[in-house]
Design a protein around this motif. Structure first.
Motif, short mmCIF file in Angstrom:
data_model
loop_
_atom_site.label_atom_id
_atom_site.label_comp_id
_atom_site.label_asym_id
_atom_site.label_seq_id
_atom_site.Cartn_x
_atom_site.Cartn_y
_atom_site.Cartn_z
N GLY A 86 0.54 -1.27 -0.11
CA GLY A 86 0.19 -0.31 0.24
C GLY A 86 0.71 1.30 0.16
O GLY A 86 0.35 2.34 -0.19
N ARG A 87 2.18 1.19 0.07
CA ARG A 87 3.11 2.35 0.95
C ARG A 87 3.51 2.71 -1.24
O ARG A 87 3.05 3.05 -2.15
CB ARG A 87 4.58 2.05 0.65
CG ARG A 87 5.11 2.99 1.44
CD ARG A 87 6.58 3.04 2.51
NE ARG A 87 7.24 4.19 2.35
CZ ARG A 87 7.24 4.52 3.74
NH1 ARG A 87 6.49 3.91 4.59
NH2 ARG A 87 8.22 5.18 4.03
N VAL A 88 4.17 1.80 -1.88
CA VAL A 88 4.70 1.97 -3.13
C VAL A 88 3.96 0.50 -4.16
O VAL A 88 3.38 0.65 -4.53
CB VAL A 88 6.04 2.31 -3.63
CG1 VAL A 88 5.97 2.11 -5.01
CG2 VAL A 88 6.40 3.46 -2.86
N ILE A 89 3.85 -0.77 -2.83
CA ILE A 89 3.69 -1.53 -3.81
C ILE A 89 1.55 -1.48 -3.42
O ILE A 89 1.66 -0.61 -2.77
CB ILE A 89 4.60 -2.93 -3.51
CG1 ILE A 89 5.74 -2.89 -3.38
CG2 ILE A 89 3.20 -3.64 -3.89
CD1 ILE A 89 6.55 -4.34 -2.89
N TYR A 90 1.46 -1.90 -4.87
CA TYR A 90 -0.47 -1.81 -4.72
C TYR A 90 -0.97 -2.39 -3.81
O TYR A 90 -0.24 -3.37 -3.98
CB TYR A 90 -1.20 -1.61 -6.16
CG TYR A 90 -0.51 -0.46 -6.95
CD1 TYR A 90 -0.86 0.48 -6.85
CD2 TYR A 90 0.73 -0.58 -7.58
CE1 TYR A 90 -0.69 1.35 -8.29
CE2 TYR A 90 1.07 0.12 -8.95
CZ TYR A 90 0.56 1.09 -9.09
OH TYR A 90 0.66 1.90 -9.81
N MET B 170 4.35 -11.08 -2.84
CA MET B 170 5.64 -11.20 -2.90
C MET B 170 6.58 -11.78 -3.55
O MET B 170 8.10 -11.21 -3.56
CB MET B 170 5.59 -12.91 -2.05
CG MET B 170 6.85 -14.07 -1.41
SD MET B 170 6.07 -15.46 -1.13
CE MET B 170 5.69 -16.20 -2.89
N LEU B 171 6.47 -11.72 -4.87
CA LEU B 171 7.07 -11.85 -6.10
C LEU B 171 7.64 -10.53 -6.24
O LEU B 171 8.56 -10.71 -7.02
CB LEU B 171 6.09 -12.42 -7.56
CG LEU B 171 5.69 -13.81 -7.62
CD1 LEU B 171 4.75 -13.72 -8.48
CD2 LEU B 171 6.88 -14.50 -6.88
N THR B 172 6.76 -9.32 -6.21
CA THR B 172 7.69 -8.00 -6.93
C THR B 172 8.81 -8.11 -5.59
O THR B 172 9.11 -7.00 -5.38
CB THR B 172 6.01 -7.12 -6.52
OG1 THR B 172 5.18 -7.52 -7.23
CG2 THR B 172 6.09 -5.79 -6.78
N ASP C 228 -0.43 -5.13 -12.35
CA ASP C 228 0.40 -3.60 -11.84
C ASP C 228 1.47 -3.50 -10.62
O ASP C 228 2.43 -3.06 -11.35
CB ASP C 228 -0.89 -3.26 -10.99
CG ASP C 228 -2.04 -2.62 -11.85
OD1 ASP C 228 -2.01 -2.43 -12.94
OD2 ASP C 228 -3.22 -1.93 -11.76
N ASN C 229 1.38 -4.38 -10.00
CA ASN C 229 2.89 -4.65 -9.01
C ASN C 229 3.76 -5.24 -9.87
O ASN C 229 5.13 -4.72 -9.33
CB ASN C 229 2.13 -5.44 -7.68
CG ASN C 229 1.52 -4.66 -6.78
OD1 ASN C 229 2.27 -3.58 -6.72
ND2 ASN C 229 0.90 -5.64 -5.92
#
Ligand SMILES: C[S@@+](CC[C@H](N)C(=O)[O-])C[C@H]1O[C@@H](n2cnc3c(N)ncnc32)[C@H](O)[C@@H]1O
Length: 233
Positions: free
Chosen positions: A17-21, A63-65, A93-94
């Motif tokens: 939720g910060r940079v990662i959606y 997790m993958l991101t 998106d991530n």
């Protein structure tokens, strides 16, 4: 479990939720644990770089991101599949955040949010984007696709490492399958090569019993456990 590889660092740049959606209700995964698991799998893997990483229940690919951002220097391809279309969109998106273009788009979104709402959290997220950008070194090919983890068809690639966090508890239920983790393991045996390292993270109550794989490791951590396998000869 003692952490052997992942330092007790500040991982807030990777917070969901910060940079990662983040999507409401979507499962996430502890960053330090993801890193530790990947490092352990990499130790077992004969291949140490240009890793093809796959998650057969990828959800929003949180997790993958995280792994792409933290260990991108060892990874060439990331594949994720799931049966939930909304999660697959989030995953796309991530995983786009593993490229300069994706991070640039995310920066613009955060700048617009900051202009509109003036929240400190958006400024902090923008600082995280700056730091994450410095982590991007090589291009990672990413792809997400619809697939039921109980399907037995082969895939057009052989993963070097599979890490998956399977549904458990009341947060995420199995769908479109028997819900039997052993059936998923059997399906994964069709997807694995002889050198693929497979790690399954699950609820402590879930039990894997398989003749197809040799267990290399089993670790308990909080409410979870993870087990690492390689296919038997
Ligand atoms: C615990 S979540 C995974 C979260 C993911 N590791 C992440 O970091 O975003 C489990 C995922 O399994 C998916 N799932 C449930 N049944 C499935 C099935 N039969 N085949 C594939 N995926 C399934 C759910 O849609 C959910 O996204």
């Amino acid at each position: 479990m003692e952490y052997k590889y992942a330092a007790n660092d500040n991982y807030e740049d990777f917070s969901s939720g910060r940079v990662i959606y983040h999507m409401g209700g979507a499962a996430t995964f502890p960053v330090r644990l993801a890193l530790e698991i990947y490092e352990r799998c990499l130790q077992y893997s004969k291949k140490k770089k240009d890793i093809l990483l796959y998650d057969c229940c990828c959800g929003g690919a949180y997790m993958l991101t995280v792994l792409g951002l933290l260990k991108g220097d060892t990874i060439s391809d990331i594949y994720g599949s799931d049966v939930d279309q909304k999660s697959l969109k989030l995953a796309e998106d991530n995983l786009s955040l593993l490229s300069y273009d994706g991070l640039r788009r995310r920066r613009q979104e955060l700048e617009e949010l900051y202009k509109k709402f003036g929240k400190n959290s958006h400024l902090e997220a923008l600082e995280s984007v700056d730091r994450l950008e410095k982590r991007i070194s090589t291009k990672i090919n990413t792809q997400v696709f619809y697939r039921n983890a109980f399907e037995e068809d082969k895939l057009p690639f052989i993963p070097d490492i599979i890490i998956t966090d399977v549904p458990y508890g009341n947060m995420v239920e199995w769908s479109k399958g028997s819900g039997d983790i052993n059936q998923m393991v059997e399906s994964l045996s069709k997807v694995c090569g002889s050198e693929t390292i497979l790690c399954i993270s699950m609820d402590k109550k879930q039990k894997i019993q398989t003749e197809l794989f040799k267990r290399l490791e089993k670790q308990m951590i909080g409410k979870r456990k993870f087990e690492i396998y390689i296919k038997k000869e």
